[in-house]
Design an enzyme around this catalytic site. Structure first.
Site, PDB file in Angstrom:
ATOM      1  N   ARG A  87      47.420   9.827  28.654  1.00 32.48           N
ATOM      2  CA  ARG A  87      46.776  11.125  28.956  1.00 32.48           C
ATOM      3  C   ARG A  87      47.725  12.265  28.624  1.00 32.48           C
ATOM      4  NH1 ARG A  87      47.116  12.717  33.989  1.00 32.48           N
ATOM      5  NH2 ARG A  87      46.490  10.713  34.874  1.00 32.48           N
ATOM      6  N   TYR A  99      27.857  30.015  19.944  1.00 30.88           N
ATOM      7  CA  TYR A  99      27.286  28.705  20.235  1.00 30.88           C
ATOM      8  C   TYR A  99      26.730  28.707  21.674  1.00 30.88           C
ATOM      9  CZ  TYR A  99      27.083  23.812  21.469  1.00 30.88           C
ATOM     10  OH  TYR A  99      26.651  22.605  21.924  1.00 30.88           O
ATOM     11  N   ASP A 133      36.952  31.528  18.266  1.00 31.69           N
ATOM     12  CA  ASP A 133      36.383  30.227  17.925  1.00 31.69           C
ATOM     13  C   ASP A 133      36.299  30.195  16.400  1.00 31.69           C
ATOM     14  OD1 ASP A 133      34.723  28.083  17.300  1.00 31.69           O
ATOM     15  OD2 ASP A 133      33.611  28.251  19.186  1.00 31.69           O
ATOM     16  N   LYS A 163      33.291  19.448  13.832  1.00 31.11           N
ATOM     17  CA  LYS A 163      32.598  20.059  12.706  1.00 31.11           C
ATOM     18  C   LYS A 163      33.428  19.917  11.429  1.00 31.11           C
ATOM     19  CE  LYS A 163      29.502  20.891  15.776  1.00 31.11           C
ATOM     20  NZ  LYS A 163      29.982  21.379  16.998  1.00 31.11           N
TER      21      LYS A 163
HETATM   22  N1  PLP Z   1      31.978  26.153  19.102  1.00 31.33           N
HETATM   23  C1  PLP Z   1      31.046  26.178  18.128  1.00 31.33           C
HETATM   24  C2  PLP Z   1      30.999  27.339  17.174  1.00 31.33           C
HETATM   25  C3  PLP Z   1      30.127  25.136  18.004  1.00 31.33           C
HETATM   26  O1  PLP Z   1      29.201  25.181  17.019  1.00 31.33           O
HETATM   27  C4  PLP Z   1      30.174  24.058  18.927  1.00 31.33           C
HETATM   28  C5  PLP Z   1      29.204  22.945  18.861  1.00 31.33           C
HETATM   29  O2  PLP Z   1      28.234  23.001  18.137  1.00 31.33           O
HETATM   30  C6  PLP Z   1      31.154  24.067  19.931  1.00 31.33           C
HETATM   31  C7  PLP Z   1      32.047  25.125  19.988  1.00 31.33           C
HETATM   32  C8  PLP Z   1      31.256  22.946  20.926  1.00 31.33           C
HETATM   33  O3  PLP Z   1      31.896  21.847  20.342  1.00 31.33           O
HETATM   34  P1  PLP Z   1      31.592  20.295  20.687  1.00 31.33           P
HETATM   35  O4  PLP Z   1      30.160  20.010  20.333  1.00 31.33           O
HETATM   36  O5  PLP Z   1      32.599  19.570  19.854  1.00 31.33           O
HETATM   37  O6  PLP Z   1      31.851  20.123  22.148  1.00 31.33           O
END
Ligand code: PLP
Length: 377
Positions: A49, A101, A173, A198
């Site tokens: 961990r 998101y 992000d 992604k």
């Molecule tokens: N940030 C963005 C721009 C996203 O598109 C997503 C998921 O689609 C996330 C964060 C969250 O990531 P995760 O699905 O890996 O938890």
């Protein structure tokens, strides 16, 4: 010596050939604990961990691509966001971009809101609106650029200057651009978060997240939380994330080229009312994107006449797979309203029901355009 170029760093940083047998790719250290030679010796590795060599190699390589001192890998993008937000305290305030998101909005409103975190959503392209939204308690201004799903572009340098003047920090992000196209820390952001699921993973075969920063206070606070909270990725996922990262640059260039061709096709299509792609000269954020991104990325959204029409198109493609997520080698199509952004329905962040979102993959552009043509009918 650290190589100058990101394409090279992606393949070499943290990835020296392994010492025991000379393996040229980083092995998957699939173990939960590490043998200790004494009870009190200083330990590099003790328990999975707290750290793992496969995870560490991925973290070093991604930190180098983002130009950050330290990267922490997580089990998902949401795990990364949650752990970062646990550096805050009840009563602290976050300003969130008004197109993000849906899961980020849900985390802030439905999980951390009842726990005492304050939230204001704001159009971060509007400096006056941002200045009004920032309060003495504001700790983070949370940017997503380009944003999901409307591909809004935020001027990272301008937001950082405003936020810093009020003592707030800027979180970007960087999932849509990836460090191959945009490095927010160099533009003044304090922290970068990723859904590694992604573009970084790139093959739709893992869920992962990351936080990257050079801020000593955040390195200490997030480093403590990594171990205290434990939302870490397993060794196999860290290996897959690193394997994806090694080809990130070449994939992002191809994603961007094909997305530009698809955006041009959509602009000319009679059934399309509006195309959202930062590479289009009439996109409101085009000039800013051209200044802060190396290319415009692989995501394209567009509006058609009705929700029924959007749904008919999304069900009619043969190569574009109807699925949530993005950033993989295969092209995906989805309707953000009922799918990825259902959690913002009825809020300020609600997205139009007629919106279709494409994640443009690495297939031949001609085949992808032909697929869309037949789906439009
Ligand atoms: N940030 C963005 C721009 C996203 O598109 C997503 C998921 O689609 C996330 C964060 C969250 O990531 P995760 O699905 O890996 O938890």
């Amino acid at each position: 010596m650290t190589p100058d170029h990101r394409d090279t760093r992606a393949i070499h940083v943290g990835q020296d050939p392994e010492q025991a047998f000379g393996a040229v790719s980083v092995p998957i250290y699939q173990n939960s604990t590490f043998a200790q030679s004494d009870v009190a010796e200083p330990k590099v590795w003790d328990y999975g961990r707290s750290g793992n060599p496969t995870r560490d190699a991925f973290e070093r390589a991604l930190a180098s691509l983002e130009g950050g001192e330290r990267c922490f890998a997580f089990a998902s993008g949401m795990a990364a966001e949650t752990t970062l937000l646990l550096t805050l305290r009840p009563g602290d305030h976050v300003v969130l971009a008004d197109d993000v998101y849906g899961g980020t909005y849900r985390l802030l409103t439905r999980v951390l809101g009842p726990w005492g975190l304050e939230l204001t959503t704001c159009d971060l392209a509007d400096a006056d609106a941002l200045a009004d939204a920032i309060r003495p308690q504001t700790r983070y201004v949370w940017v997503e650029t380009p944003s999901n799903p409307l591909l809004k572009v935020v001027d990272i340098e301008a937001v950082a200057a405003l936020a810093h003047a009020s003592g707030a920090q800027v979180v970007v992000d960087n999932t849509f651009a990836s460090p191959a196209l945009q490095q927010p820390l160099a533009l003044g952001a304090d922290v970068v978060v990723h859904s590694v699921t992604k573009y970084i993973g790139g093959h739709s075969d893992l869920i992962g997240g990351a936080v990257i920063t050079s801020d000593p206070g955040l390195i200490e606070a997030v480093g403590f939380l990594v171990n205290a909270v434990g939302a870490v990725p397993g060794p196999m996922d860290a290996f897959l994330a690193l394997r994806g990262l090694r080809t990130l640059g070449v994939r992002m260039r191809r994603h961007s080229e094909t997305a530009a061709a698809i955006a041009a096709f959509l602009v000319d299509h009679a059934m399309v009312n509006q195309v959202y792609y930062p590479g289009l000269p009439d996109h409101p954020g085009h000039a800013i994107a051209a200044g802060q991104m190396a290319a415009f990325g692989g995501m394209v959204s567009f509006l058609v006449d009705s929700a029924d029409e959007a749904s008919r198109i999304a069900r009619g493609t043969r190569l574009f797979v109807l699925a949530e997520s993005l950033g993989g080698v295969e092209s995906l199509i989805e309707l953000p309203g009922p799918m990825t952004h259902a959690s913002v329905s009825g809020s300020d962040l609600e997205v139009p029901a007629e919106l279709v979102r494409l994640s443009v993959g690495l297939e031949h552009p001609g085949d992808l355009i032909a697929d869309l043509e037949q789906a439009f009918g």
